[in-house]
Design a protein around this motif. Structure first.
Motif, PDB file in Angstrom:
ATOM      1  N   ASN A  17      33.434  93.489  60.907  1.00  0.00           N
ATOM      2  CA  ASN A  17      35.284  93.075  61.064  1.00  0.00           C
ATOM      3  C   ASN A  17      34.935  91.707  60.922  1.00  0.00           C
ATOM      4  OD1 ASN A  17      37.552  93.706  61.010  1.00  0.00           O
ATOM      5  ND2 ASN A  17      37.962  92.410  63.214  1.00  0.00           N
ATOM      6  N   LEU A  21      37.088  89.945  57.285  1.00  0.00           N
ATOM      7  CA  LEU A  21      38.283  89.301  57.327  1.00  0.00           C
ATOM      8  C   LEU A  21      37.618  88.142  56.805  1.00  0.00           C
ATOM      9  CD1 LEU A  21      38.866  89.644  61.538  1.00  0.00           C
ATOM     10  CD2 LEU A  21      40.517  90.243  59.494  1.00  0.00           C
ATOM     11  N   SER A 128      43.748  94.156  61.451  1.00  0.00           N
ATOM     12  CA  SER A 128      43.826  93.569  61.914  1.00  0.00           C
ATOM     13  C   SER A 128      45.086  93.259  63.750  1.00  0.00           C
ATOM     14  CB  SER A 128      45.627  93.105  61.154  1.00  0.00           C
ATOM     15  OG  SER A 128      46.911  92.564  62.309  1.00  0.00           O
ATOM     16  N   GLN A 130      47.294  93.154  64.795  1.00  0.00           N
ATOM     17  CA  GLN A 130      48.303  93.713  65.146  1.00  0.00           C
ATOM     18  C   GLN A 130      48.439  94.696  64.659  1.00  0.00           C
ATOM     19  OE1 GLN A 130      48.666  90.830  63.834  1.00  0.00           O
ATOM     20  NE2 GLN A 130      48.739  89.255  65.404  1.00  0.00           N
ATOM     21  N   ALA A 132      48.777  97.610  61.107  1.00  0.00           N
ATOM     22  CA  ALA A 132      49.426  97.001  59.450  1.00  0.00           C
ATOM     23  C   ALA A 132      50.887  97.833  60.413  1.00  0.00           C
ATOM     24  CB  ALA A 132      49.436  98.302  58.853  1.00  0.00           C
TER      25      ALA A 132
END
Length: 160
Positions: A17, A21, A128, A130, A132
């Motif tokens: 990840n 990122l 992410s 949060q 999508a």
């Protein structure tokens, strides 16, 4: 006897990840700044806007971190960073004029985009925190007889 797949540990997911990122951030910055980089290079004769756009956190990753990835994924990550390094090297040492720099960027950027696509296929897209945000909505068209429907502005009352 069928070989059982070893469950993926959390550190492998985290390394994957973080790399995804970082790569996504580089690609977004390149897209957002691509025109401005060359305007600034032409006007200021500074390479800094191009080089800061290519900044990566990957340089702080160690073999200890990357050993968690399977060999195939390591190779794909390496390929992406090789293409990124080509671009960085060119921006750092070129003596080309701004127009030529922009044309060369197009070729090198295309190679980087392909390496990025391979990276996303191999590692998956970055997660992410949060998640999508999805908004479902239907457009509503005002009725023609409603005040302000044709102009999009509310009608003001007439003064007497």
């Amino acid at each position: 006897m069928a070989r059982r797949k070893k469950p993926e540990d959390e550190s492998t997911r985290r390394v994957r990840n973080l790399i995804a990122l970082d790569a996504a951030l580089i690609m977004r910055r390149l897209e957002a700044r691509r025109d401005e980089m060359f305007v600034l290079f032409s006007r200021l004769r500074s390479r800094e806007p191009m080089l800061t756009t290519l900044a990566t956190r990957f340089t702080s990753a160690t073999f200890h971190d990357l050993v968690h990835l399977p060999e195939k994924e390591q190779a794909v990550v390496h390929g992406f960073h090789e293409r990124l390094d080509e671009l960085r090297w060119y921006f750092t040492y070129t003596e080309d004029m701004p127009g030529t720099v922009q044309q060369t960027f197009i070729v090198l950027h295309r190679r980087l985009e392909e390496a990025y696509r391979q990276l996303v296929v191999a590692l998956g897209p970055p997660l992410s925190p949060q998640g999508a945000v999805v908004v479902e909505a239907e457009p509503v068209r005002p009725e023609p007889s409603a005040p302000g429907a044709l102009t999009g502005r509310p009608r003001l009352p007439r003064r007497g």
